[in-house]
Motif scaffolding. Structure first.
Motif, mmCIF file in Angstrom:
data_model
loop_
_atom_site.group_PDB
_atom_site.id
_atom_site.type_symbol
_atom_site.label_atom_id
_atom_site.label_comp_id
_atom_site.label_asym_id
_atom_site.label_seq_id
_atom_site.Cartn_x
_atom_site.Cartn_y
_atom_site.Cartn_z
ATOM 1 N N ALA A 95 -52.513 -51.810 -12.516
ATOM 2 C CA ALA A 95 -52.301 -52.276 -13.669
ATOM 3 C C ALA A 95 -51.392 -52.093 -14.352
ATOM 4 O O ALA A 95 -50.259 -52.327 -15.165
ATOM 5 C CB ALA A 95 -53.404 -52.572 -14.285
ATOM 6 N N PHE A 96 -51.602 -50.627 -14.643
ATOM 7 C CA PHE A 96 -50.523 -49.765 -15.345
ATOM 8 C C PHE A 96 -48.699 -50.223 -14.831
ATOM 9 O O PHE A 96 -48.078 -50.118 -16.104
ATOM 10 C CB PHE A 96 -51.132 -48.673 -15.886
ATOM 11 N N SER B 211 -56.977 -56.101 -7.718
ATOM 12 C CA SER B 211 -55.686 -55.378 -9.215
ATOM 13 C C SER B 211 -56.437 -56.523 -10.539
ATOM 14 O O SER B 211 -56.135 -57.629 -10.226
ATOM 15 C CB SER B 211 -54.266 -55.901 -8.802
ATOM 16 N N VAL B 212 -56.822 -55.544 -11.276
ATOM 17 C CA VAL B 212 -57.499 -56.354 -12.543
ATOM 18 C C VAL B 212 -56.400 -55.774 -14.015
ATOM 19 O O VAL B 212 -56.237 -54.427 -14.120
ATOM 20 C CB VAL B 212 -58.717 -55.454 -13.213
ATOM 21 N N GLU B 213 -55.835 -57.001 -14.574
ATOM 22 C CA GLU B 213 -54.618 -56.350 -15.530
ATOM 23 C C GLU B 213 -54.742 -56.868 -16.229
ATOM 24 O O GLU B 213 -55.615 -57.938 -17.052
ATOM 25 C CB GLU B 213 -53.461 -56.868 -14.939
ATOM 26 N N ASP B 214 -54.925 -56.451 -17.781
ATOM 27 C CA ASP B 214 -54.922 -56.564 -18.946
ATOM 28 C C ASP B 214 -56.663 -57.016 -19.549
ATOM 29 O O ASP B 214 -56.293 -57.908 -19.994
ATOM 30 C CB ASP B 214 -54.092 -57.203 -18.946
ATOM 31 N N PHE C 278 -61.244 -61.414 -21.217
ATOM 32 C CA PHE C 278 -59.593 -62.547 -20.165
ATOM 33 C C PHE C 278 -59.492 -61.320 -19.555
ATOM 34 O O PHE C 278 -59.294 -60.225 -19.434
ATOM 35 C CB PHE C 278 -59.145 -62.681 -21.363
ATOM 36 N N MET C 279 -58.834 -61.912 -18.209
ATOM 37 C CA MET C 279 -57.905 -60.719 -17.495
ATOM 38 C C MET C 279 -57.101 -61.096 -16.435
ATOM 39 O O MET C 279 -57.386 -62.447 -16.368
ATOM 40 C CB MET C 279 -58.840 -59.776 -17.008
ATOM 41 N N ARG C 280 -56.358 -60.646 -15.648
ATOM 42 C CA ARG C 280 -55.566 -61.395 -14.451
ATOM 43 C C ARG C 280 -55.591 -60.429 -13.485
ATOM 44 O O ARG C 280 -56.108 -59.565 -13.299
ATOM 45 C CB ARG C 280 -54.572 -60.864 -14.992
ATOM 46 N N LEU C 281 -56.731 -61.355 -12.334
ATOM 47 C CA LEU C 281 -56.899 -60.889 -11.338
ATOM 48 C C LEU C 281 -56.651 -61.416 -10.621
ATOM 49 O O LEU C 281 -55.720 -62.675 -10.274
ATOM 50 C CB LEU C 281 -58.681 -61.277 -10.511
ATOM 51 N N THR C 282 -56.167 -60.088 -9.148
ATOM 52 C CA THR C 282 -55.046 -60.741 -8.220
ATOM 53 C C THR C 282 -56.163 -59.511 -6.856
ATOM 54 O O THR C 282 -55.600 -58.256 -6.889
ATOM 55 C CB THR C 282 -54.040 -59.656 -7.935
ATOM 56 N N SER C 283 -56.193 -60.552 -5.627
ATOM 57 C CA SER C 283 -56.719 -59.775 -4.854
ATOM 58 C C SER C 283 -56.484 -59.776 -3.434
ATOM 59 O O SER C 283 -55.495 -60.873 -3.100
ATOM 60 C CB SER C 283 -58.023 -60.468 -4.314
ATOM 61 N N ALA C 284 -55.590 -58.437 -3.064
ATOM 62 C CA ALA C 284 -54.976 -58.253 -2.011
ATOM 63 C C ALA C 284 -55.194 -59.641 -0.847
ATOM 64 O O ALA C 284 -54.450 -60.018 0.225
ATOM 65 C CB ALA C 284 -54.818 -57.150 -1.217
ATOM 66 N N ALA C 285 -56.673 -59.601 -0.006
ATOM 67 C CA ALA C 285 -57.601 -60.288 0.841
ATOM 68 C C ALA C 285 -58.107 -61.521 -0.274
ATOM 69 O O ALA C 285 -58.163 -60.864 -1.328
ATOM 70 C CB ALA C 285 -58.603 -59.744 1.126
ATOM 71 N N PRO C 286 -58.256 -61.970 0.372
ATOM 72 C CA PRO C 286 -59.045 -63.572 0.318
ATOM 73 C C PRO C 286 -60.574 -63.648 -0.300
ATOM 74 O O PRO C 286 -61.067 -62.445 0.992
ATOM 75 C CB PRO C 286 -59.166 -64.611 1.291
ATOM 76 N N GLY C 287 -60.428 -64.023 -1.357
ATOM 77 C CA GLY C 287 -62.151 -63.328 -2.109
ATOM 78 C C GLY C 287 -62.016 -63.889 -3.068
ATOM 79 O O GLY C 287 -62.031 -65.307 -2.951
ATOM 80 N N ARG C 288 -63.427 -63.904 -3.572
ATOM 81 C CA ARG C 288 -63.623 -65.475 -4.636
ATOM 82 C C ARG C 288 -65.014 -64.038 -5.596
ATOM 83 O O ARG C 288 -65.854 -63.089 -5.109
ATOM 84 C CB ARG C 288 -65.163 -65.772 -3.775
ATOM 85 N N PRO D 71 -52.619 -64.406 -24.773
ATOM 86 C CA PRO D 71 -51.269 -63.589 -23.897
ATOM 87 C C PRO D 71 -50.150 -64.612 -23.363
ATOM 88 O O PRO D 71 -51.338 -65.623 -23.031
ATOM 89 C CB PRO D 71 -51.698 -62.075 -23.189
ATOM 90 N N ALA D 72 -48.435 -64.073 -23.925
ATOM 91 C CA ALA D 72 -48.026 -65.335 -22.709
ATOM 92 C C ALA D 72 -48.332 -65.235 -21.236
ATOM 93 O O ALA D 72 -48.594 -63.777 -20.499
ATOM 94 C CB ALA D 72 -46.668 -64.687 -23.583
ATOM 95 N N ALA D 73 -47.597 -66.403 -20.647
ATOM 96 C CA ALA D 73 -47.833 -66.057 -19.512
ATOM 97 C C ALA D 73 -47.155 -64.776 -19.041
ATOM 98 O O ALA D 73 -45.790 -64.799 -19.142
ATOM 99 C CB ALA D 73 -47.449 -67.202 -19.183
ATOM 100 N N GLY D 74 -47.505 -64.097 -17.947
ATOM 101 C CA GLY D 74 -47.425 -63.089 -17.456
ATOM 102 C C GLY D 74 -47.156 -61.883 -18.235
ATOM 103 O O GLY D 74 -47.490 -60.521 -17.325
ATOM 104 N N HIS D 75 -46.893 -62.343 -19.608
ATOM 105 C CA HIS D 75 -47.992 -60.710 -19.704
ATOM 106 C C HIS D 75 -47.534 -60.411 -21.352
ATOM 107 O O HIS D 75 -47.169 -61.368 -22.007
ATOM 108 C CB HIS D 75 -46.226 -59.626 -20.034
ATOM 109 N N GLY D 76 -48.978 -59.560 -21.921
ATOM 110 C CA GLY D 76 -49.999 -59.635 -23.176
ATOM 111 C C GLY D 76 -49.120 -59.144 -24.055
ATOM 112 O O GLY D 76 -49.640 -58.515 -24.972
ATOM 113 N N HIS D 77 -48.761 -58.277 -23.921
ATOM 114 C CA HIS D 77 -48.066 -56.700 -24.264
ATOM 115 C C HIS D 77 -47.122 -56.696 -25.714
ATOM 116 O O HIS D 77 -46.057 -57.078 -25.051
ATOM 117 C CB HIS D 77 -48.400 -55.430 -23.985
#
Ligand SMILES: [Cu+2]
Length: 162
Positions: A12-13, A33-36, A52-62, A156-162
């Motif tokens: 995430a960082f 991956s868990v971002e922000d 709230f957070m942004r999740l990205t899974s490398a493989a299909p998941g739920r 947070p703005a789309a894409g990035h919240g900082h």
């Protein structure tokens, strides 16, 4: 488990530094991956809030469940139009397509903390555990540390919240 969480945070960082990096950059493994991750701070007599957070899974998941000691009940919610009114409702889970970022954000999917143990002040941290299931129904648990943002924090703005 601990190691995985640290790895996710590191990812995430890394993404924070390279804002806008395409999800294609993720390795083809089972990592999520868990971002922000953030939680909305609460007023003194408020008993529920959103995470709230942004999740990205490398493989299909739920995402099938979220756990936290911060509240008696933790639910996965979505906001949806119902009779021309935006309402939130509980959903059984959130699909995480491979390599695709899924946003949990105000006005959309979120984790709902209900019957909070205490008030959450801005800057405080709330520990959560995400339960993500893969296509073979194998579950993995991911530790998340959400920092509290002020009550009136905008999306947070789309894409990035900082
Ligand atoms: Cu909700």
């Amino acid at each position: 488990m601990k190691k995985t969480a640290i790895k996710s945070l590191a990812a995430a960082f890394a993404l924070c530094v390279f804002a806008g990096a395409a999800p294609a950059a993720f390795a083809q493994d089972a990592s999520v991956s868990v971002e922000d991750p953030w939680v909305r701070a609460t007023a003194p007599n408020q008993h529920a809030t959103g995470v709230f957070m942004r999740l990205t899974s490398a493989a299909p998941g739920r995402l099938v469940a979220v756990e936290s000691q911060a509240a008696k009940h933790v639910e996965i919610h979505e906001m949806a139009m119902q009779d021309n009114v935006m309402k939130m409702r509980q959903v059984p889970g959130i699909d995480l397509p491979a390599g695709q970022a899924v946003e949990l954000k105000p006005g959309s999917y979120h984790v709902m903390l209900i019957d909070l143990a205490r008030q959450i002040a801005p800057g405080e941290h709330v520990a959560l555990t995400l339960v993500v299931e893969d296509t073979r129904r194998q579950q993995r648990r991911i530790a998340v540390d959400a920092v509290a943002r002020p009550l009136n924090a905008a999306a947070p703005a789309a894409g990035h919240g900082h």
